[in-house]
Design a protein around this motif. Structure first.
Motif, PDB file in Angstrom:
ATOM      1  N   ALA A  57       0.631  -1.437  -0.240  1.00 35.52           N
ATOM      2  CA  ALA A  57       0.259   0.166   0.359  1.00 35.52           C
ATOM      3  C   ALA A  57       1.248   0.909   0.233  1.00 35.52           C
ATOM      4  N   ALA A  58       2.135   1.309   0.652  1.00 33.07           N
ATOM      5  CA  ALA A  58       2.813   2.462   0.865  1.00 33.07           C
ATOM      6  C   ALA A  58       3.560   2.791  -0.452  1.00 33.07           C
ATOM      7  N   ALA A  59       4.058   1.400  -1.126  1.00 36.34           N
ATOM      8  CA  ALA A  59       5.265   1.642  -2.740  1.00 36.34           C
ATOM      9  C   ALA A  59       3.519   2.255  -3.437  1.00 36.34           C
ATOM     10  N   ALA A  60       1.644   1.921  -3.661  1.00 34.35           N
ATOM     11  CA  ALA A  60       1.420   1.672  -4.232  1.00 34.35           C
ATOM     12  C   ALA A  60       0.681   3.080  -5.001  1.00 34.35           C
ATOM     13  N   PRO A  61       1.261   4.351  -4.116  1.00 33.95           N
ATOM     14  CA  PRO A  61       1.254   5.293  -4.878  1.00 33.95           C
ATOM     15  C   PRO A  61       2.164   6.100  -5.828  1.00 33.95           C
ATOM     16  N   VAL A  62       3.390   5.509  -6.360  1.00 33.68           N
ATOM     17  CA  VAL A  62       4.740   5.157  -7.243  1.00 33.68           C
ATOM     18  C   VAL A  62       3.774   4.808  -8.661  1.00 33.68           C
ATOM     19  N   VAL A  63       3.139   3.711  -8.639  1.00 32.25           N
ATOM     20  CA  VAL A  63       3.468   3.285  -9.741  1.00 32.25           C
ATOM     21  C   VAL A  63       2.296   4.045 -10.835  1.00 32.25           C
ATOM     22  N   PRO A  64       1.000   5.039 -10.560  1.00 27.59           N
ATOM     23  CA  PRO A  64       0.784   6.320 -11.711  1.00 27.59           C
ATOM     24  C   PRO A  64       1.999   6.580 -11.995  1.00 27.59           C
ATOM     25  N   LEU A  65       2.913   7.434 -11.516  1.00 29.91           N
ATOM     26  CA  LEU A  65       3.861   7.601 -11.736  1.00 29.91           C
ATOM     27  C   LEU A  65       5.219   6.982 -12.650  1.00 29.91           C
TER      28      LEU A  65
END
Length: 204
Positions: A57-65
């Motif tokens: 979950a912590a790494a998920a925000p980087v996926v769109p980038l």
């Protein structure tokens, strides 16, 4: 092994002469399905525990980038250059496999290790033979395919003959020298292709 599907998939897709968008989309769908299938054994093995889920979950925000960067790269790169890079990188990985196998065979005295290295050497052929034919096919017009493939196979065969003669003359007792030297040369070439495929590629 479970996370190393890129090269085998590329070996299958590259000869299909797909549009670069279809190539990228097909790869994404295949790996999405593979990752979905992995969830069952992950649940069984207890990998999806709360601590790991929190890290995901912590790494998920980087996926769109990452998606945005990938899309920008995809839109900017020329299709011919993209396929050239794919071919070169697969050949580079194959040469590195060759380097490990041959250097290992030249240095090991363990029978089991030798058999494992010989088995691993098969990956070199798998990573380079079909890819080389696909590369040549992509470079040539339809009317020159037979001649081009014949020349390609002839050059490869001549190279194998020369290498075999050199190895025979250099065998000198236990045969370690030709194996280690071949492995080192292949490793250097593979690293050059892997680190800087653009420099290794011929000018367009």
């Amino acid at each position: 092994v479970a996370h190393s599907g890129g090269p085998p998939l590329a070996i299958y897709l590259l000869p299909q002469r797909l549009d670069k968008t279809v190539f990228a989309g097909t790869s994404a769908i295949v790996f999405m399905l593979c990752n979905i299938a992995k969830q069952v054994p992950y649940l069984y093995l207890g990998v999806l525990e709360p601590r790991n889920l929190a890290a995901i979950a912590a790494a998920a925000p980087v996926v769109p980038l990452g998606v945005w960067i990938g899309r920008r790269f995809h839109d900017r790169i020329d299709e011919a250059r993209l396929y050239l890079w794919c071919h070169l990188l697969l050949v580079a990985i194959g040469l590195l496999v060759f380097a490990v196998a041959y250097s290992g065979l030249g240095l090991t005295e363990d029978h089991l290790a030798a058999w494992l290295l010989i088995g691993g050497y098969g990956a070199y052929t798998g990573l380079t033979d079909g890819v080389g034919k696909a590369w040549v096919s992509r470079l040539l017009p339809a009317e020159s395919q037979g001649t081009g493939q014949g020349i390609f196979q002839g050059v490869l065969g001549a190279g194998v003959l020369v290498a075999g003669l050199w190895a025979g003359f250099a065998w000198n007792g236990d045969g370690h020298l030709p194996l280690v030297v071949s492995g080192m040369v292949a490793g250097v070439i593979g690293l050059v292709l892997l680190v800087s495929p653009d420099r290794a590629a011929p000018a367009a």
